[in-house]
Enzyme design. Sequence first.
Site, PDB file in Angstrom:
ATOM      1  N   ARG A  87       4.834  63.109  59.227  1.00  0.00           N
ATOM      2  CA  ARG A  87       5.384  64.446  59.479  1.00  0.00           C
ATOM      3  C   ARG A  87       4.635  65.100  60.634  1.00  0.00           C
ATOM      4  O   ARG A  87       5.224  65.800  61.453  1.00  0.00           O
ATOM      5  CB  ARG A  87       5.339  65.308  58.225  1.00  0.00           C
ATOM      6  N   GLU A 147       1.517  72.155  43.776  1.00  0.00           N
ATOM      7  CA  GLU A 147       1.226  71.190  44.845  1.00  0.00           C
ATOM      8  C   GLU A 147      -0.187  70.686  44.616  1.00  0.00           C
ATOM      9  O   GLU A 147      -0.718  70.868  43.519  1.00  0.00           O
ATOM     10  CB  GLU A 147       1.447  71.817  46.244  1.00  0.00           C
ATOM     11  N   MET A 148      -0.827  70.062  45.617  1.00  0.00           N
ATOM     12  CA  MET A 148      -2.085  69.383  45.299  1.00  0.00           C
ATOM     13  C   MET A 148      -3.217  69.640  46.305  1.00  0.00           C
ATOM     14  O   MET A 148      -4.215  68.930  46.301  1.00  0.00           O
ATOM     15  CB  MET A 148      -1.826  67.875  45.171  1.00  0.00           C
ATOM     16  N   ILE A 181       1.228  73.060  55.780  1.00  0.00           N
ATOM     17  CA  ILE A 181       2.682  73.124  55.590  1.00  0.00           C
ATOM     18  C   ILE A 181       3.062  71.932  54.713  1.00  0.00           C
ATOM     19  O   ILE A 181       2.908  70.793  55.127  1.00  0.00           O
ATOM     20  CB  ILE A 181       3.452  73.132  56.932  1.00  0.00           C
ATOM     21  N   HIS A 239     -14.350  61.343  60.058  1.00  0.00           N
ATOM     22  CA  HIS A 239     -12.995  60.858  59.767  1.00  0.00           C
ATOM     23  C   HIS A 239     -11.970  61.187  60.847  1.00  0.00           C
ATOM     24  O   HIS A 239     -10.775  60.925  60.659  1.00  0.00           O
ATOM     25  CB  HIS A 239     -12.516  61.416  58.423  1.00  0.00           C
ATOM     26  N   ASP A 292      11.271  69.821  44.810  1.00  0.00           N
ATOM     27  CA  ASP A 292      11.790  69.310  43.533  1.00  0.00           C
ATOM     28  C   ASP A 292      11.614  70.357  42.445  1.00  0.00           C
ATOM     29  O   ASP A 292      10.746  71.215  42.546  1.00  0.00           O
ATOM     30  CB  ASP A 292      11.107  67.990  43.134  1.00  0.00           C
TER      31      ASP A 292
HETATM   32  N1  ADE Z   1       4.526  68.297  45.713  1.00  0.00           N
HETATM   33  C1  ADE Z   1       5.878  68.233  45.733  1.00  0.00           C
HETATM   34  N2  ADE Z   1       6.361  68.109  44.493  1.00  0.00           N
HETATM   35  C2  ADE Z   1       5.285  68.077  43.666  1.00  0.00           C
HETATM   36  C3  ADE Z   1       5.125  67.944  42.284  1.00  0.00           C
HETATM   37  N3  ADE Z   1       6.195  67.820  41.495  1.00  0.00           N
HETATM   38  N4  ADE Z   1       3.877  67.936  41.772  1.00  0.00           N
HETATM   39  C4  ADE Z   1       2.810  68.047  42.579  1.00  0.00           C
HETATM   40  N5  ADE Z   1       2.897  68.171  43.901  1.00  0.00           N
HETATM   41  C5  ADE Z   1       4.125  68.182  44.440  1.00  0.00           C
END
Ligand code: ADE
Length: 234
Positions: A24, A179-180, A88, A4, A204
């Site tokens: 970014r 986050e994910m 980051i 990839h 957020d």
């Molecule tokens: N990354 C930034 N905001 C998020 C959220 N609300 N849920 C999951 N990942 C995020």
Amino acid sequence: MSVHISAKKGEIAKVVLQPGDPLRAKYIAENFLENAKLVSQTRGIFYYTGTYKGKEISVGASGMGFPSIGIYSFELYTEYEVDTIIRIGTCGGYSSDVKLFDILNVENAASESTYAKYAWGFEEEIFSHQGNIFDIINETAEELGLKAKATNIHSSDIFYRKDPATPAIATKYNCPAVEMEAFGLFANAKHLGKNAATILTVSDIIPTQEFISADERETALKPMIELALEAALK
Ligand code: ADE
């Protein structure tokens, strides 16, 4: 070349900064690195290599979620002999324990995901940062006069969900934000014996629906980018 990433062997530095978003990565390369060269753009996932204060550093995107960061971090570590990946990114706060613009240095990432189990046979639902880069980030933040709060976070497979309540795993492991990607990165680094850290800016607050606007993002993310680059020098 890897499956990839189209960079040639030797075109990626030992330390890679990894935002989620390819644009970014481009912004960081163009504004913070010297002599940045685009070394891969397969699938629009840009990787650049340049120098920062004389040290060779690469910056390239992870994409979103465990499948994506799982692929890119694995190929960087195994095909390009990368030693250290500093993710980051941004995160959402579950409560007013965190505020917009806060910088978090992730100590542990907890997840309900089966990624680590089915990839590497790991049974844990929480993984620590790997190697000494987390400590270097803490020291560097102090030197720069920046507050980077060491914290646990929830790494989730889910962005949109029916139930607005904070997921049980976040409460169980004392995670003020979500986050994910960090869980997948830490699991790969643990399996391969490599270094990995994650620095996040709170973008957020989920219950109040406050968020950093698109216009504010560039300025908001600058301290985190500088922290990652300064830590990468060490
Ligand atoms: N990354 C930034 N905001 C998020 C959220 N609300 N849920 C999951 N990942 C995020």
